[in-house]
Motif scaffolding. Sequence first.
Motif, PDB file in Angstrom:
ATOM      1  N   GLY A  33       0.812  -1.207   0.000  1.00 20.02           N
ATOM      2  CA  GLY A  33       0.000   0.000   0.000  1.00 20.02           C
ATOM      3  C   GLY A  33       0.847   1.258   0.000  1.00 20.02           C
ATOM      4  N   ALA A  34       2.140   1.122  -0.279  1.00 18.85           N
ATOM      5  CA  ALA A  34       3.043   2.272  -0.284  1.00 18.85           C
ATOM      6  C   ALA A  34       2.579   3.311  -1.299  1.00 18.85           C
ATOM      7  N   ASN A  35       2.678   4.564  -0.894  1.00 15.32           N
ATOM      8  CA  ASN A  35       2.211   5.645  -1.757  1.00 15.32           C
ATOM      9  C   ASN A  35       3.105   5.859  -2.969  1.00 15.32           C
ATOM     10  N   TYR A  36       2.525   6.422  -3.983  1.00 19.39           N
ATOM     11  CA  TYR A  36       3.181   6.797  -5.244  1.00 19.39           C
ATOM     12  C   TYR A  36       4.560   7.416  -5.026  1.00 19.39           C
ATOM     13  N   PHE A  37       4.658   8.355  -4.083  1.00 19.48           N
ATOM     14  CA  PHE A  37       5.905   9.088  -3.887  1.00 19.48           C
ATOM     15  C   PHE A  37       7.009   8.223  -3.299  1.00 19.48           C
ATOM     16  N   LYS A  38       6.669   7.065  -2.752  1.00 17.75           N
ATOM     17  CA  LYS A  38       7.670   6.159  -2.192  1.00 17.75           C
ATOM     18  C   LYS A  38       8.167   5.135  -3.207  1.00 17.75           C
ATOM     19  N   LEU A  39       7.479   5.025  -4.329  1.00 22.66           N
ATOM     20  CA  LEU A  39       7.808   3.958  -5.271  1.00 22.66           C
ATOM     21  C   LEU A  39       8.950   4.370  -6.194  1.00 22.66           C
ATOM     22  N   LEU A  40      10.141   4.438  -5.613  1.00 23.00           N
ATOM     23  CA  LEU A  40      11.324   4.785  -6.387  1.00 23.00           C
ATOM     24  C   LEU A  40      11.694   3.656  -7.342  1.00 23.00           C
ATOM     25  N   PRO A 122      13.689   3.285   0.565  1.00 23.72           N
ATOM     26  CA  PRO A 122      14.134   3.660   1.910  1.00 23.72           C
ATOM     27  C   PRO A 122      13.098   4.482   2.687  1.00 23.72           C
ATOM     28  N   PHE A 123      11.962   4.812   2.064  1.00 18.56           N
ATOM     29  CA  PHE A 123      10.913   5.561   2.753  1.00 18.56           C
ATOM     30  C   PHE A 123       9.882   4.571   3.287  1.00 18.56           C
ATOM     31  N   ALA A 124      10.129   4.110   4.510  1.00 17.77           N
ATOM     32  CA  ALA A 124       9.331   3.033   5.079  1.00 17.77           C
ATOM     33  C   ALA A 124       7.901   3.480   5.352  1.00 17.77           C
ATOM     34  N   GLY A 125       7.012   2.497   5.450  1.00 15.26           N
ATOM     35  CA  GLY A 125       5.619   2.777   5.737  1.00 15.26           C
ATOM     36  C   GLY A 125       5.386   3.031   7.214  1.00 15.26           C
ATOM     37  N   ALA A 126       4.309   3.709   7.502  1.00 12.15           N
ATOM     38  CA  ALA A 126       3.863   3.915   8.872  1.00 12.15           C
ATOM     39  C   ALA A 126       2.388   3.521   8.929  1.00 12.15           C
ATOM     40  N   CYS A 127       1.514   4.405   8.447  1.00 10.52           N
ATOM     41  CA  CYS A 127       0.087   4.031   8.351  1.00 10.52           C
ATOM     42  C   CYS A 127      -0.075   2.778   7.498  1.00 10.52           C
ATOM     43  N   SER A 128       0.612   2.736   6.359  1.00  9.39           N
ATOM     44  CA  SER A 128       0.455   1.609   5.434  1.00  9.39           C
ATOM     45  C   SER A 128       1.008   0.314   6.010  1.00  9.39           C
ATOM     46  N   MET A 129       1.910   0.395   6.983  1.00 13.75           N
ATOM     47  CA  MET A 129       2.462  -0.804   7.610  1.00 13.75           C
ATOM     48  C   MET A 129       1.538  -1.312   8.717  1.00 13.75           C
ATOM     49  N   LEU A 130       0.820  -0.411   9.338  1.00 12.42           N
ATOM     50  CA  LEU A 130      -0.047  -0.808  10.439  1.00 12.42           C
ATOM     51  C   LEU A 130      -1.166  -1.736   9.971  1.00 12.42           C
ATOM     52  N   ASP A 131      -1.697  -1.484   8.781  1.00 12.77           N
ATOM     53  CA  ASP A 131      -2.839  -2.267   8.295  1.00 12.77           C
ATOM     54  C   ASP A 131      -2.521  -3.742   8.093  1.00 12.77           C
ATOM     55  N   PRO A 132      -1.411  -4.110   7.423  1.00 13.20           N
ATOM     56  CA  PRO A 132      -1.112  -5.548   7.321  1.00 13.20           C
ATOM     57  C   PRO A 132      -0.867  -6.203   8.673  1.00 13.20           C
ATOM     58  N   HIS A 151      10.702   3.041  10.272  1.00 17.30           N
ATOM     59  CA  HIS A 151       9.375   2.939  10.878  1.00 17.30           C
ATOM     60  C   HIS A 151       8.881   1.496  10.933  1.00 17.30           C
ATOM     61  N   GLY A 152       8.866   0.845   9.780  1.00 19.22           N
ATOM     62  CA  GLY A 152       8.362  -0.526   9.731  1.00 19.22           C
ATOM     63  C   GLY A 152       9.174  -1.464  10.599  1.00 19.22           C
ATOM     64  N   ALA A 153      10.491  -1.308  10.565  1.00 20.50           N
ATOM     65  CA  ALA A 153      11.364  -2.155  11.386  1.00 20.50           C
ATOM     66  C   ALA A 153      11.072  -1.962  12.861  1.00 20.50           C
ATOM     67  N   ALA A 154      10.843  -0.710  13.279  1.00 18.93           N
ATOM     68  CA  ALA A 154      10.555  -0.439  14.687  1.00 18.93           C
ATOM     69  C   ALA A 154       9.233  -1.068  15.106  1.00 18.93           C
ATOM     70  N   MET A 155       8.244  -0.998  14.223  1.00 16.04           N
ATOM     71  CA  MET A 155       6.938  -1.581  14.534  1.00 16.04           C
ATOM     72  C   MET A 155       7.042  -3.089  14.698  1.00 16.04           C
ATOM     73  N   LEU A 156       7.855  -3.715  13.861  1.00 16.27           N
ATOM     74  CA  LEU A 156       8.037  -5.164  13.973  1.00 16.27           C
ATOM     75  C   LEU A 156       8.849  -5.527  15.210  1.00 16.27           C
ATOM     76  N   LYS A 157       9.820  -4.706  15.569  1.00 17.48           N
ATOM     77  CA  LYS A 157      10.625  -4.966  16.767  1.00 17.48           C
ATOM     78  C   LYS A 157       9.738  -4.977  18.014  1.00 17.48           C
ATOM     79  N   MET A 158       8.758  -4.075  18.052  1.00 11.75           N
ATOM     80  CA  MET A 158       7.851  -4.025  19.193  1.00 11.75           C
ATOM     81  C   MET A 158       6.993  -5.286  19.302  1.00 11.75           C
ATOM     82  N   LEU A 159       6.908  -6.035  18.206  1.00  9.15           N
ATOM     83  CA  LEU A 159       6.138  -7.276  18.192  1.00  9.15           C
ATOM     84  C   LEU A 159       7.038  -8.501  18.303  1.00  9.15           C
ATOM     85  N   ASP A 160       8.331  -8.286  18.557  1.00  7.88           N
ATOM     86  CA  ASP A 160       9.319  -9.380  18.601  1.00  7.88           C
ATOM     87  C   ASP A 160       9.343 -10.147  17.283  1.00  7.88           C
TER      88      ASP A 160
END
Length: 227
Positions: A33-40, A122-132, A151-160
Motif C-alpha cells: 500500500g506504499a504511496n506513489y511518492f515512495k515507489l522509487l 528507503p521511505f518506510a511505511g507507517a500508516c500503510s504498515m499498520l494495516d497488514p 518505521h516498519g522495522a521499529a513496529m516489527l521490533k515491538m512485536l518481537d
Amino acid sequence: NCYAYQYDKDLPTSSPTRLSLGIRDDQLVFFSGANYFKLLPELSLIWARILTAVPDSVLVLMPFNPNWSSTYQTEPLIERIRSQMSSCGVSWDRIRIIMPVATRADVHRLLELADVYLDAFPFAGACSMLDPLYVGVSPVAWRGETGRSSHGAAMLKMLDLDELVADSATTYEQLAVKLANDPAWRSSIRNKLLKVRQSASLPPYFDTVDFSRKVGEALEDLFHAYM
C-alpha cells in the motif's frame, strides 16, 4: 507514530475476492500500500526481481492514496513499473493496481487476500504498515540509517518479529522470497499478529491513550531538564 483508529467506525463498502481481482487461489499474492511518492525505481526493480524468483506470484499495489495528493501522474509510474517487470521477464498480467477505496475497512478486505506485505524502502511505511499487521499479513521491512527508513522495522521490533526485518536491499529481497516459499512460517506469523490484536498488552502504536501519556511525560522531563 500513534494512531487513533479506535475512532474509525466506517464499515466496508465492498467484498473483494481473489476471483474478482483475477487472481487464482493457488497464487502467492504480494501486496504493498506504499504511496506513489515512495515507489522509487530502485524499489520497484527489487519487487520485479522478487516476482521473478517466485514464479506465478502476483503483486497488488495501491499507490494513489488521496490523503497524499488529489492528482497523480499515474501513467509514467505505471509505464516505468511495466518496463521494469518486462526487463525481469515478469508478465504485466501478474500486476494489479487498485485505485483508492472508500474506507480503511475496505483496505483491510483487500489486504486479507494477500500472503506477504512488502514495505517500502528507503521511505518506510507507517500508516500503510499498520494495516497488514492488523489483519495478520506477514510483512517484510528494511531497517535503514534514518528514522524515515526505520518505521516498519521499529513496529516489527515491538512485536518481537525482528526476523522479518532486512538490513539491505539484498536481504530484503531474500527475505520476501523465503516468506513466499514458506506457508507454515507465514501461518505462524499470522497467528501471532492476530493474537496481538486481541491481547491486553498492545504495542504503543495500537494504544493511543497510553502512548500519548508517555509522550507527554517525556516532553515534561525534557522541559524540566532544559530549565
